[in-house]
Design an enzyme around this catalytic site. Structure first.
Site, PDB file in Angstrom:
ATOM      1  N   GLU A   1     -24.514  16.821   2.761  1.00  0.00           N
ATOM      2  CA  GLU A   1     -23.406  17.487   3.444  1.00  0.00           C
ATOM      3  C   GLU A   1     -23.367  17.252   4.953  1.00  0.00           C
ATOM      4  OE1 GLU A   1     -23.873  21.690   2.837  1.00  0.00           O
ATOM      5  OE2 GLU A   1     -25.654  21.827   4.113  1.00  0.00           O
TER       6      GLU A   1
ATOM      7  N   HIS B   1     -26.030  25.403  -1.287  1.00  0.00           N
ATOM      8  CA  HIS B   1     -24.661  25.004  -0.936  1.00  0.00           C
ATOM      9  C   HIS B   1     -24.028  24.281  -2.116  1.00  0.00           C
ATOM     10  CE1 HIS B   1     -24.898  25.349   3.730  1.00  0.00           C
ATOM     11  NE2 HIS B   1     -25.176  26.477   3.104  1.00  0.00           N
TER      12      HIS B   1
ATOM     13  N   ASP C   1     -24.396   2.735   7.828  1.00  0.00           N
ATOM     14  CA  ASP C   1     -23.959   2.128   6.570  1.00  0.00           C
ATOM     15  C   ASP C   1     -25.039   1.209   5.999  1.00  0.00           C
ATOM     16  OD1 ASP C   1     -23.762  -0.062   8.272  1.00  0.00           O
ATOM     17  OD2 ASP C   1     -21.572  -0.012   8.354  1.00  0.00           O
TER      18      ASP C   1
ATOM     19  N   GLU D   1     -28.239   2.444  11.851  1.00  0.00           N
ATOM     20  CA  GLU D   1     -26.923   1.951  11.462  1.00  0.00           C
ATOM     21  C   GLU D   1     -26.619   2.658  10.138  1.00  0.00           C
ATOM     22  OE1 GLU D   1     -24.553  -2.225  10.506  1.00  0.00           O
ATOM     23  OE2 GLU D   1     -26.653  -2.293  11.159  1.00  0.00           O
TER      24      GLU D   1
ATOM     25  N   TYR E   1     -33.289  24.320   2.870  1.00  0.00           N
ATOM     26  CA  TYR E   1     -33.220  25.638   2.251  1.00  0.00           C
ATOM     27  C   TYR E   1     -34.383  25.897   1.301  1.00  0.00           C
ATOM     28  CZ  TYR E   1     -28.577  26.111   4.254  1.00  0.00           C
ATOM     29  OH  TYR E   1     -27.530  26.201   5.142  1.00  0.00           O
TER      30      TYR E   1
ATOM     31  N   ASP F   1     -20.286  -2.821   4.981  1.00  0.00           N
ATOM     32  CA  ASP F   1     -20.864  -3.066   6.304  1.00  0.00           C
ATOM     33  C   ASP F   1     -19.749  -2.928   7.344  1.00  0.00           C
ATOM     34  OD1 ASP F   1     -22.449  -3.737   8.415  1.00  0.00           O
ATOM     35  OD2 ASP F   1     -22.751  -5.831   7.815  1.00  0.00           O
TER      36      ASP F   1
ATOM     37  N   ARG G   1     -28.524  18.058   5.733  1.00  0.00           N
ATOM     38  CA  ARG G   1     -28.011  17.803   7.090  1.00  0.00           C
ATOM     39  C   ARG G   1     -29.085  17.971   8.155  1.00  0.00           C
ATOM     40  NH1 ARG G   1     -26.430  23.226   6.174  1.00  0.00           N
ATOM     41  NH2 ARG G   1     -26.611  24.553   8.037  1.00  0.00           N
TER      42      ARG G   1
ATOM     43  N   ASN H   1     -30.681  31.968   1.179  1.00  0.00           N
ATOM     44  CA  ASN H   1     -29.931  32.936   1.980  1.00  0.00           C
ATOM     45  C   ASN H   1     -30.217  34.359   1.515  1.00  0.00           C
ATOM     46  OD1 ASN H   1     -28.692  31.013   3.641  1.00  0.00           O
ATOM     47  ND2 ASN H   1     -27.042  30.668   2.189  1.00  0.00           N
TER      48      ASN H   1
END
Length: 692
Positions: A366, A222, A402, A400, A231, A411, A285, A172
């Protein structure tokens, strides 16, 4: 070649409107223009189309100027269109140079932007994206035959004064300092030029307890959150770009900082690539953004690095062929555990196999800005297995969530959304790895979402041994360990059943069973409850990232997992991944001795390499046919011949006592080892053993 031709034309051109610019501003501006300018044909074509759609008041009908979205912010399209106009107007040899209609359109579009002053709810657009775009536009206009009205130009320069480059950190800081840099060029302000470059290059330093480039050469943003991609990518892009602009001037990047930048780029960032594709573990993310794992433009950044880091030209040339999958190239064996980032890279010519874990010292992957809504288990031992590169490309909408590859988790009947924005802190102390730069082991004591387990990975050339033990949960749903969840490529074969496309089944498989898919073999030394699916899975990008469409995405997925049942108590697993074995029957299980897999320690001995790797979760003794090893503290170690590599996964100890006894000779080596300290806590320590 088009870019090169454009650059040659630029520096050979006899006339520029900024011909009176003082040194070094004129020199730097020409480099910025050469980099930011489009080739002539493209600039003219796009400029014509954009000009034809502008309205009388300087706006575009399709742009929603009232939108305040955090991601996919619609007003940004206005500045992109202005850039199209400016590219056509400023390009050398363009038919639009001196075109008054185009000039008036540029003036009106910039004036209306200033008057409307659109804002996003995401500070990044307001303080980084918009000022940067304005900076590039104003720089390009320095090369036009007719400049903006002085009053409008000054208003836009003032409007760029958003964002505090001093208080921000990491990528940043670099991003904000970049538009300060552009502003210094436009105004020929030497003080601002120096200040912007000081802040822009400041993140090119090793930090401890802060965001940015770490002592293990991982990259965190972050908070203490892994972001080698994302980043880290932004940090690299900004620094390399600006370093190229100021190269050969008194403001050039220092040799010390260039060495740090080069090492991070060569030994960390580029190691996350398999062909054009990066490890999903590194993107944070951003893993929920379409096409984000594919980096087709990296070859251009490699070319830019050659200009500022000429000593490593041969390395960059090899990497340019590798990430572009063109020409011949080599891939050297490499292994590194990043003790600051809780991340492991393991590279071989035939594959990459990387692992992300978490601890109280780092943040988990995140959720933020309505992105990565289901990435709950991305930090629990996620394994990225890439023989070629695109194995996970754009699979996230149908995942999926999980059953992230490598993880042990509940699960659930339906995917569970995350509840914490901007990174949840890890809950476990024990997380770490040992490395001799070629081989290594990583261990993780999972304690999350009602599931506990001790998980370890032992990395060799053709085999990665994955062990899990002490698995327990009070949850009312089954606990599973996922080996992989990737796009289905070709057929799936196994030693225990015929596996067809569009099927899903659970199997109780005997010891020495295996499954093979896409030239990767998964071998089970012991009997296991194995689930295999090749069914079509569907979803949408919008489900995992609200800024993207609800259009259905679907495809056949290969999914392989172990079922530990409901409310397991001290359950365990063993499996061996063979990413370099095309024929499952060619694997000799006698080459791998699994020495232990219990609550105190997990260990593996490789017969051909004569290498022992172990994770000790407590003070304990490991007994094998080759060595007897005792430690008085938790540790992860690698032993080969008379060399011992050891690391503290708790990052709490200053000293560890180790005794190694050779079974055949009866000789022993006992030592008290001083462990790395300060920012190197958790790093591997090499020790030469003396047996007596």
């Amino acid at each position: 070649m088009k870019k090169l031709a454009f650059l040659i034309m630029l520096f050979a051109a006899p006339y520029f409107c900024l011909s009176q610019a003082t040194y070094p501003f004129g020199t730097i501006l020409k480099k910025v223009y050469a980099d930011q300018g489009k080739n002539l044909a493209n600039a003219t074509k796009v400029g014509q189309a954009t000009l034809s759609s502008i309205q009388a008041d300087g706006t575009w009908k399709e742009v929603d100027y009232t939108d305040q979205s955090a991601t996919g912010w619609k007003p940004a399209a206005h500045l992109e269109r202005v850039d199209d106009l400016v590219q056509a107007y400023s390009a050398q040899g363009s038919s639009f140079r001196n075109n008054d209609k185009l000039y008036q359109a540029i003036v009106k579009s910039l004036q209306v932007w200033y008057d409307k002053d659109p804002k996003s709810s995401n500070w990044w657009h307001n303080e980084i994206n918009v000022p940067q775009k304005l900076g590039v536009i104003l720089v390009l206009l320095q090369f036009a035959d007719k400049q903006l009205p002085e009053e409008l130009q000054q208003k836009l320069i003032d409007r760029m004064k958003r964002g505090d480059m001093v208080t921000k950190t990491g990528a940043n800081k670099t991003d904000i300092a970049m538009h300060y840099f552009y502003r210094s060029l436009i105004t020929e302000d030497k003080n601002l030029l120096q200040e912007s470059l000081t802040e822009l290059f400041k993140p090119v330093s090793l930090v401890d307890g802060e965001e940015g480039l770490q002592y293990d050469f991982s990259y965190l943003q972050h908070g203490p959150q892994l972001y080698i991609g994302g980043y880290g990518n932004v940090f690299l892009g900004g620094v390399i770009k600006i370093a190229g602009y100021v190269a050969g001037t008194p403001y050039a990047l220092s040799k010390d900082k260039l060495a740090l930048l080069s090492k991070f780029y060569r030994d960390t960032y580029l190691k996350t690539f398999r062909s054009r594709y990066v490890d999903f573990n590194t993107e944070g993310r951003g893993v929920t953004r379409p096409n984000n794992l594919r980096k087709p433009s990296e070859k251009y950044r490699l070319a830019a690095m050659m200009n500022i880091d000429a000593d490593n030209t041969s390395f960059y040339e090899n990497e340019r062929s590798r990430v572009d999958s063109s020409g011949s190239f080599t891939v050297a064996p490499f292994h590194q555990h990043f003790w600051k980032g809780d991340y492991t890279i393991h590279v071989r010519p035939e594959y990459s196999f990387n692992v992300r874990i978490a601890s109280k010292r780092t943040k988990r992957s995140e959720m933020g800005n309505n992105e990565n809504l289901y990435g709950k288990y991305l930090s629990d031992g996620a394994t990225n297995i890439q023989p070629t590169g695109p194995e996970y490309y754009n699979i996230m909408p149908v995942w999926e969530w999980d059953k992230i590859p490598g993880t042990t988790a509940t699960d659930h009947a339906e995917d569970v959304k995350m509840t914490v924005n901007w990174g949840e802190e890890g809950k476990n102390e024990f997380a770490g790895g040992v490395s001799d730069c070629t081989y290594g082991a990583t261990a993780y004591q999972l304690d999350y979402d009602g599931v506990k387990a001790k998980k370890a990975w032992f990395f060799f050339d053709k085999e990665i041994v994955a062990l899990g033990t002490d698995i327990s949960s009070s949850n009312n749903e089954a606990i599973v360990t996922t080996l992989n969840q990737t796009w289905l490529e070709g057929s799936v074969s196994s030693s225990f059943a015929g596996i067809k496309k569009d099927e899903s089944a659970q199997h109780k498989v005997p010891a020495a069973s295996w499954v093979q898919h896409n030239n990767v073999v998964y071998y089970f030394p012991l009997a296991q409850n194995v689930g295999v699916s090749t069914q079509v899975q569907s979803g949408s990008w919008n489900k995992i990232n609200l800024s993207h469409p609800k259009t259905e995405v679907k495809g056949n997925v290969f999914k392989l997992w172990l079922n530990h049942g409901i409310k397991p108590d001290t359950a365990s697993y063993q499996y061996i991944v063979l990413p370099a074995t095309k024929n499952a029957k060619s694997f000799d299980p006698k080459s791998i001795d699994i020495l232990s897999n219990n609550a105190k320690n997990q260990a593996v001995y490789h017969q051909q390499l004569k290498m022992l790797q172990a994770a000790f979760y407590s003070a304990s003794t490991l007994i094998s046919d080759t060595y007897v090893i005792s430690v008085d503290q938790p540790c992860v170690l690698l032993l080969k011949d008379k060399k011992l590599y050891i690391a503290d996964p708790l990052q709490q100890q200053s000293m560890i006592k180790v005794q190694v006894k050779q079974v055949k000779t009866g000789k022993s080596a006992t030592m008290e080892i001083q462990l790395p300290s300060g920012p190197n806590k958790g790093a591997s320590k090499e020790v030469q053993l003396s047996f007596q």
